[in-house]
Design a protein around this motif. Structure first.
Motif, mmCIF file in Angstrom:
data_model
loop_
_atom_site.group_PDB
_atom_site.id
_atom_site.type_symbol
_atom_site.label_atom_id
_atom_site.label_comp_id
_atom_site.label_asym_id
_atom_site.label_seq_id
_atom_site.Cartn_x
_atom_site.Cartn_y
_atom_site.Cartn_z
ATOM 1 N N ASP B 1 45.620 31.687 29.333
ATOM 2 C CA ASP B 1 45.326 33.114 29.224
ATOM 3 C C ASP B 1 45.158 33.720 30.608
ATOM 4 O O ASP B 1 44.549 33.108 31.481
ATOM 5 C CB ASP B 1 44.032 33.328 28.435
ATOM 6 N N ALA B 2 45.686 34.937 30.766
ATOM 7 C CA ALA B 2 45.508 35.615 32.033
ATOM 8 C C ALA B 2 44.063 36.050 32.158
ATOM 9 O O ALA B 2 43.425 36.459 31.195
ATOM 10 C CB ALA B 2 46.437 36.818 32.105
ATOM 11 N N GLY B 3 43.553 35.955 33.377
ATOM 12 C CA GLY B 3 42.205 36.437 33.629
ATOM 13 C C GLY B 3 42.228 37.914 33.934
ATOM 14 O O GLY B 3 43.205 38.620 33.662
ATOM 15 N N VAL B 4 41.154 38.400 34.518
ATOM 16 C CA VAL B 4 41.082 39.789 34.952
ATOM 17 C C VAL B 4 41.991 39.952 36.172
ATOM 18 O O VAL B 4 41.940 39.135 37.097
ATOM 19 C CB VAL B 4 39.635 40.177 35.300
ATOM 20 N N ILE B 5 42.786 40.985 36.124
ATOM 21 C CA ILE B 5 43.749 41.218 37.206
ATOM 22 C C ILE B 5 43.347 42.464 37.979
ATOM 23 O O ILE B 5 43.065 43.511 37.375
ATOM 24 C CB ILE B 5 45.173 41.385 36.632
ATOM 25 N N MET B 15 39.643 56.648 57.315
ATOM 26 C CA MET B 15 38.619 57.544 56.814
ATOM 27 C C MET B 15 39.241 58.863 56.338
ATOM 28 O O MET B 15 40.106 59.427 57.017
ATOM 29 C CB MET B 15 37.598 57.819 57.910
ATOM 30 N N GLY B 16 38.785 59.313 55.171
ATOM 31 C CA GLY B 16 39.277 60.568 54.624
ATOM 32 C C GLY B 16 40.398 60.405 53.622
ATOM 33 O O GLY B 16 40.680 61.339 52.852
ATOM 34 N N GLN B 17 41.008 59.225 53.603
ATOM 35 C CA GLN B 17 42.096 58.993 52.659
ATOM 36 C C GLN B 17 41.556 58.659 51.271
ATOM 37 O O GLN B 17 40.433 58.172 51.112
ATOM 38 C CB GLN B 17 42.991 57.856 53.147
ATOM 39 N N GLU B 18 42.389 58.899 50.274
ATOM 40 C CA GLU B 18 42.040 58.527 48.897
ATOM 41 C C GLU B 18 42.415 57.063 48.670
ATOM 42 O O GLU B 18 43.481 56.616 49.103
ATOM 43 C CB GLU B 18 42.794 59.410 47.914
ATOM 44 N N VAL B 19 41.534 56.357 47.986
ATOM 45 C CA VAL B 19 41.770 54.951 47.656
ATOM 46 C C VAL B 19 41.668 54.778 46.141
ATOM 47 O O VAL B 19 40.724 55.288 45.527
ATOM 48 C CB VAL B 19 40.723 54.042 48.334
ATOM 49 N N THR B 20 42.623 54.084 45.566
ATOM 50 C CA THR B 20 42.572 53.795 44.125
ATOM 51 C C THR B 20 42.677 52.297 43.901
ATOM 52 O O THR B 20 43.644 51.662 44.331
ATOM 53 C CB THR B 20 43.714 54.506 43.379
ATOM 54 N N LEU B 21 41.659 51.777 43.239
ATOM 55 C CA LEU B 21 41.625 50.368 42.880
ATOM 56 C C LEU B 21 41.917 50.235 41.391
ATOM 57 O O LEU B 21 41.456 51.063 40.591
ATOM 58 C CB LEU B 21 40.257 49.770 43.208
ATOM 59 N N ARG B 22 42.621 49.169 41.045
ATOM 60 C CA ARG B 22 43.079 49.016 39.671
ATOM 61 C C ARG B 22 42.597 47.717 39.050
ATOM 62 O O ARG B 22 42.433 46.710 39.753
ATOM 63 C CB ARG B 22 44.598 49.092 39.606
ATOM 64 N N CYS B 23 42.410 47.764 37.738
ATOM 65 C CA CYS B 23 41.908 46.583 37.033
ATOM 66 C C CYS B 23 42.518 46.497 35.646
ATOM 67 O O CYS B 23 42.585 47.494 34.918
ATOM 68 C CB CYS B 23 40.388 46.644 36.923
ATOM 69 N N LYS B 24 42.939 45.297 35.287
ATOM 70 C CA LYS B 24 43.385 45.011 33.933
ATOM 71 C C LYS B 24 42.431 43.972 33.356
ATOM 72 O O LYS B 24 42.401 42.833 33.829
ATOM 73 C CB LYS B 24 44.815 44.492 33.925
ATOM 74 N N PRO B 25 41.663 44.313 32.335
ATOM 75 C CA PRO B 25 40.703 43.340 31.774
ATOM 76 C C PRO B 25 41.414 42.291 30.928
ATOM 77 O O PRO B 25 42.602 42.420 30.627
ATOM 78 C CB PRO B 25 39.799 44.214 30.912
ATOM 79 N N ILE B 26 40.654 41.294 30.541
ATOM 80 C CA ILE B 26 41.180 40.274 29.633
ATOM 81 C C ILE B 26 41.427 40.904 28.271
ATOM 82 O O ILE B 26 40.576 41.670 27.772
ATOM 83 C CB ILE B 26 40.200 39.098 29.527
#
Lengths: 113, 113
Positions: B1-5, B15-26
């Motif tokens: 099974d794939a874990g959390v990605i 500094m000042g830039q937009e940051v987007t972090l992504r997550c795919k749960p189990i």
């Protein structure tokens, strides 16, 4: 406030020696207890957990932990450490009826060859 | 099974830039958690979702941080504008209601210059 205390910030043991990492949690409703390990640059891996039943629980990599309600403790043990056990170890608790994990500050384990 | 990605695994921005972090749960997990880890503050819970609905965002440091979960298989944590003090490792974790055991992703290492 609910809290978890890991009294030892850093522990050094020799390879092949036994290990005990301490964890105490604040008194509350029935706790669900966890130990996680974090190797350098890695995420948190679950070592073991205690929900109910036998107070001595076995985990992966030869680790075990014992729940002692009278002492509000959940100490992690390993009879003989290996160099690959060098990592940071986190104790955590979730109280019954809740979903939020409360983490201790972690114990960094160094292994001497 | 794939874990959390999680993606990206590393992010360097100014500094000042937009940051987007992504997550795919189990798959099948109905809780999703976002944590931040720093040397000074350890592991902090930022926000968590149940069935895609934010339940507790009291850990979000300020309005520059926002999180969404548009569906059961995807969540984002956005920082806009980013600041150097946001540099940290951001972890996503997921769990099932009945299990309470949180499984962590590998983390995103964010450096804001």
């Amino acid at each position: 406030a609910q809290s978890v205390t890991q009294p030892d910030i850093h522990i050094t043991v020799s390879e092949g020696a036994s290990l005990e990492l301490r964890c105490n949690y604040s008194y509350g409703a029935t706790p669900y207890l966890f130990w996680y390990v974090q190797s350098p640059g890695q995420g948190l891996q679950l070592l073991l957990k205690y929900f109910s039943g036998d107070t001595l629980v076995q985990g992966i990599k030869g680790f075990e932990a014992e729940f002692k309600r009278s002492q509000s403790s959940f100490n992690l043990r390993k009879p003989s450490v290996h160099w690959s056990d060098a990592a940071e170890y986190f104790c955590a608790v979730v109280y019954q009826g809740a979903q939020k994990l409360v983490f201790g500050q972690g114990t960094r384990l160094t292994i001497n060859p | 099974d794939a874990g959390v990605i999680q993606s990206p695994r590393h992010e360097v921005t100014e500094m000042g830039q937009e940051v987007t972090l992504r997550c795919k749960p189990i798959s099948g997990h109905d809780y999703l958690f976002w944590y931040r880890q720093t040397m000074m503050r350890g592991l902090e819970l930022l926000i968590y979702f149940n069935n895609n609905v934010p339940i507790d965002d009291s850990g979000m440091p300020e309005d520059r941080f926002s999180a969404k979960m548009p569906n059961a298989s995807f969540s984002t944590l956005k920082i806009q504008p980013s600041e150097p003090r946001d540099s940290a490792v951001y972890f996503c974790a997921s769990s099932r209601t009945s299990g309470r055991t949180q499984y962590f992703g590998p983390g995103t290492r964010l450096l804001v210059l």
